[in-house]
Design an enzyme around this catalytic site. Structure first.
Site, PDB file in Angstrom:
ATOM      1  N   HIS A   1     -68.853  17.544 -18.151  1.00  0.00           N
ATOM      2  CA  HIS A   1     -68.445  18.440 -17.065  1.00  0.00           C
ATOM      3  C   HIS A   1     -67.315  19.365 -17.512  1.00  0.00           C
ATOM      4  O   HIS A   1     -66.239  18.906 -17.904  1.00  0.00           O
ATOM      5  CB  HIS A   1     -67.987  17.587 -15.888  1.00  0.00           C
ATOM      6  CG  HIS A   1     -67.610  18.345 -14.671  1.00  0.00           C
ATOM      7  ND1 HIS A   1     -66.335  18.328 -14.150  1.00  0.00           N
ATOM      8  CD2 HIS A   1     -68.338  19.141 -13.854  1.00  0.00           C
ATOM      9  CE1 HIS A   1     -66.298  19.061 -13.067  1.00  0.00           C
ATOM     10  NE2 HIS A   1     -67.503  19.575 -12.857  1.00  0.00           N
TER      11      HIS A   1
ATOM     12  N   HIS B   1     -63.444  27.683 -13.373  1.00  0.00           N
ATOM     13  CA  HIS B   1     -63.898  26.964 -12.190  1.00  0.00           C
ATOM     14  C   HIS B   1     -63.351  27.538 -10.888  1.00  0.00           C
ATOM     15  O   HIS B   1     -64.108  27.867  -9.977  1.00  0.00           O
ATOM     16  CB  HIS B   1     -63.511  25.485 -12.277  1.00  0.00           C
ATOM     17  CG  HIS B   1     -63.874  24.709 -11.049  1.00  0.00           C
ATOM     18  ND1 HIS B   1     -62.995  24.536  -9.993  1.00  0.00           N
ATOM     19  CD2 HIS B   1     -65.020  24.073 -10.698  1.00  0.00           C
ATOM     20  CE1 HIS B   1     -63.589  23.830  -9.051  1.00  0.00           C
ATOM     21  NE2 HIS B   1     -64.816  23.538  -9.438  1.00  0.00           N
TER      22      HIS B   1
END
Length: 304
Positions: free
Chosen positions: A50, A92
């Site tokens: 991730h 992100h």
């Protein structure tokens, strides 16, 4: 929970050990698209790094991608947003303050949204020192830079289009960059790329624009709604706290957009106990900041 960067040296040593032993089960990743890849050993779930190996290196940086590679994981996940002048970058949050020094470099530009800065301005930012001094000078990569690094490392990519409502046309633009970087040929489309989003409209549009691409919806739709998602996506990727074995079985009971059994890749699992729990539920993949921890928990090495 994130492991701080002091763990990086141990992680690198583990990666060397796994390489000597023959890699990790992440290489068992079932290839997306109409051509299936080899199955994982004993059906163990695929492990996705991730934002790269982000427990041990600053998230979404090339350092995190490279560390995932050294640890033996070929699937990495990233997030894509757009700058003020139209460049796609890998970050992100829709603001830059958490993972860069933007507040020091541009103190009068709050709230420091990605879309309010040019690519050249973002390239000036330090995206590593917040995580640890050894990463000082790491940068926010452009999507093209990121794709080139993943390609160089012979890795595979789970690409998330982040907050598409903020960036009209980002679906088409993402596909354009993927195409220019050589990621939309048959080999990448069938074996090395999945595009996902929390926006059902975004996933649907990507499917309409490129029906050959494997897509994933991030969320946990009600069982009654799953057939609607199956028309335009191949995977449902939920938060691990929101699922049960029965829900996973319901997803597996449907055929997705490419006529294959729908899959479930759950997130974000960083500890052994939870990894074993979701494996018992029957998930196909686990998205994790600490891929080595999860891989050890779910066990096994894949061999072709």
């Amino acid at each position: 929970m994130y492991v701080r960067p002091a763990a990086a040296a141990a992680a690198a040593l583990l990666g060397f050990t796994l390489t000597v032993l023959g890699g990790t089960a992440s290489y068992a990743a079932t290839g997306p698209g109409p051509v299936p890849g080899p199955p994982g050993l004993l059906g163990n779930p695929v492990v996705y790094a991730h934002r790269g190996a982000s427990a041990y290196a600053p998230e979404n940086t090339l350092d995190a991608v490279d560390l995932a590679m050294r640890l033996g994981f070929d699937w990495v996940e990233n997030d894509v947003q757009r700058t003020k002048d139209g460049e796609l970058v890998v970050v992100h949050d829709d603001t830059l303050s958490r993972t860069t020094d933007v507040e020091q470099v541009f103190p009068d530009r709050g709230p420091w949204r990605v879309r309010d800065f040019t690519a050249a301005e973002i390239a000036r930012l330090d995206a590593g020192s917040w995580f640890g001094q050894e990463y000082t000078g790491a940068r926010v990569p452009t999507l093209r830079e990121y794709l080139d690094r993943v390609q160089r490392n012979q890795q595979r990519l789970l690409l998330e289009i982040k907050k598409p409502e903020l960036y009209p046309g980002i679906e088409q633009q993402t596909l354009k960059v993927l195409d220019e970087a050589g990621w939309l040929d048959a080999w990448h489309v069938q074996q090395r790329l999945v595009v996902q989003s929390f926006s059902a409209d975004c996933v649907r549009l990507v499917h309409e624009l490129r029906p050959d691409l494997v897509t994933a919806f991030l969320g946990t739709p009600a069982v009654a709604d799953l057939p609607r998602y199956a028309r335009f996506t191949d995977r449902i990727n939920p938060w691990h706290t929101t699922i049960s074995a029965e829900w996973v079985a319901a997803v597996h009971g449907l055929l997705g957009a490419h006529g294959r059994t729908m899959e479930v890749d759950t997130w974000i699992v960083d500890d052994a106990t939870t990894a074993r729990k979701v494996r018992a539920m029957g998930v196909d993949g686990i998205i994790t900041n600490a891929p080595d921890v999860v891989q050890e928990a779910v066990g096994g090495y894949w061999q072709g």
